[in-house]
Design an enzyme around this catalytic site. Structure first.
Site, mmCIF file in Angstrom:
data_model
loop_
_atom_site.group_PDB
_atom_site.id
_atom_site.type_symbol
_atom_site.label_atom_id
_atom_site.label_comp_id
_atom_site.label_asym_id
_atom_site.label_seq_id
_atom_site.Cartn_x
_atom_site.Cartn_y
_atom_site.Cartn_z
ATOM 1 N N ALA A 211 10.391 65.004 35.168
ATOM 2 C CA ALA A 211 11.693 64.479 35.614
ATOM 3 C C ALA A 211 11.501 63.125 36.268
ATOM 4 C CB ALA A 211 12.341 65.454 36.584
ATOM 5 N N ASN A 212 12.549 62.586 36.852
ATOM 6 C CA ASN A 212 12.434 61.324 37.592
ATOM 7 C C ASN A 212 13.361 61.380 38.803
ATOM 8 O OD1 ASN A 212 15.137 60.228 36.827
ATOM 9 N ND2 ASN A 212 14.245 60.418 34.788
ATOM 10 N N ARG A 213 13.411 60.275 39.558
ATOM 11 C CA ARG A 213 14.091 60.295 40.855
ATOM 12 C C ARG A 213 15.583 60.018 40.806
ATOM 13 N NH1 ARG A 213 10.175 60.500 44.598
ATOM 14 N NH2 ARG A 213 8.158 59.633 44.018
ATOM 15 N N ALA A 277 19.026 58.290 33.533
ATOM 16 C CA ALA A 277 17.615 57.923 33.447
ATOM 17 C C ALA A 277 16.961 58.957 32.533
ATOM 18 C CB ALA A 277 16.993 57.931 34.832
#
Ligand code: C5P
Length: 402
Positions: A211-213, A277
């Site tokens: 995942a990402n932020r 994102a």
């Protein structure tokens, strides 16, 4: 001040979150709204009509068969003499009643009799919110044009349980009420918009993912801003912990391929704003079972494969929206990367931002963006993400006019 002079009928039903409704009354009144409270029997077990009435500076309505109240106001007038009905907290029971048209107390009767917009802020135990019966009721109510704010993920007040079920905060409810009552012009009425938001979760095995932020704040704010201008908005959101924006159709997905499918299914549209994102890569073949750690054995290697590029797909699609907007979250060479992206992705506008950790933009509440188009570049100052969204929505409305 959208709420100034507006009359709000606040229905408080019986849940522990009723204590937050006391603050909600103050926040609404601070903004110039008048609040007429109505409490169910259950609500009075949690907060007293005395406290509610004192904060609202109005009579508290509690009883369908009160001869005095019927003579003074009457339940039909109660239902109609307001600009907005807010149910906070909205219990599973009250939602079930409304979904089925029951009218066996003052709250349910008023809700059935009203012709005003209704905003519900559900609050209940996560299992109750996740129950198929509640899900069915909420779906029915959405179809009946009842708007929802929350519930939110987090810890429950009455137990140590965590999950989705916590009532939205008073200020979030206020913001949703403002959106509903905003009488700003609707230049995007009749226009369809698709927005993606949040991160994607790409499974490694049943319990792990890449995942990402991304928090989804910017994408959600854009969806809300487009809806405020009258657009019919479909928001395709990856996993986030912020509430669904009011007045927007939200499709929740986890992976990039699901996000692409949902976006393509939502075509045709006049504008697509791809803010998510999206993970560039996913694990080539996610394991069916949890990958176990065995002492002495070598560390597993994850083979990655490329994810579909949703923006690029939409930008080159036969049903390409008139306006295609992408984001460029970069940590270096922000401008030149954004320019290159315009052509590669088939976009009309790239909103470029520097997401290097020092900026605090990714996951934060503010944003500093550059608007890159084929004809030049515009630098916007440091703004709250909501303000970036409002400006972008106005720009979209302007461009779609041409
Ligand atoms: O190529 P890059 O990831 O930097 O492009 C960012 C833009 O492309 C964003 O608008 C993002 O939403 C979109 N994107 C996408 N699908 C991907 C990767 C990025 O829609 N797989």
């Amino acid at each position: 001040m959208v709420l100034s002079g507006k009359r709000i009928l606040l229905i408080i039903s019986g849940g522990i979150a009723a204590y937050k409704s006391l603050d909600l009354i103050r926040r609404l009144r601070e903004r110039g709204a008048s609040v007429r409270p109505l409490m169910t029997k259950g609500a009075q077990e949690f907060v007293t009509p005395l406290a509610v009435g004192a904060l609202a500076a109005d009579h508290v309505f509690t009883d369908l068969f009160s001869r005095q109240d019927e003579q003074d106001v009457g339940h039909i007038r109660l239902a109609r003499d307001c600009d907005l009905v807010v149910i906070a907290p909205a219990t599973a029971d009250l939602l079930a009643k409304l979904a089925n048209g029951l009218a066996d107390d003052l709250a349910s009767t008023v809700l059935l009799a009203t012709d005003r917009p209704v905003l519900a802020a559900p609050a209940m135990n996560p299992h109750m919110w996740a129950h198929p019966a509640t899900k069915r009721n909420v779906e029915t109510l959405r179809g009946d044009r009842i708007r929802f704010i929350g519930p939110m993920p987090g810890e429950m007040a009455e137990s140590r349980e965590a999950g989705v079920g916590r009532m939205a905060e008073p200020l979030e409810i206020v913001a949703a009420a403002e959106t509903l009552l905003s009488d700003r012009p609707k230049p995007l009425a009749g226009r369809r918009a698709i927005v993606t938001s949040g991160p994607t979760h790409e499974p490694i095995d049943p319990v792990r993912y890449i995942a990402n932020r991304s928090s989804g704040r910017q994408g959600h704010a854009i969806a809300a801003a487009l809806a405020t201008l009258g657009a019919d908005v479909t928001l395709v959101s990856g996993p986030v912990s912020i509430p669904d924006p009011v007045g927007v159709k939200v499709i929740h997905v986890e992976r990039a391929d699901q996000m692409r499918d949902a976006v393509l299914a939502a075509l045709p549209a006049d504008v697509a704003v791809m803010v998510a994102a999206v993970a560039d890569w996913r694990v080539a073949s996610a394991a069916d079972q949890k990958i176990k750690k065995h002492p002495g054995e070598s560390i597993p290697t994850l083979a990655l494969t490329e994810n579909p590029d949703i923006l690029k797909t939409v930008g080159h699609h036969t049903m390409r929206p008139k306006l295609v907007i992408g984001f460029a979250a970069e940590t270096q060479d922000v401008e030149s990367n954004a320019r290159a992206k315009l052509d590669r992705k088939g976009a009309d506008i790239i909103v470029a931002n520097d997401v290097s950790p020092a900026t605090g933009i990714m996951g934060g509440v503010r944003n500093r963006v550059k608007i890159v188009t084929h004809s030049g570049i515009e630098l916007w100052p440091d703004l709250a993400k909501e303000e970036v969204a409002t400006r972008l929505a106005a720009m979209i409305a302007e461009r779609l006019k041409q």
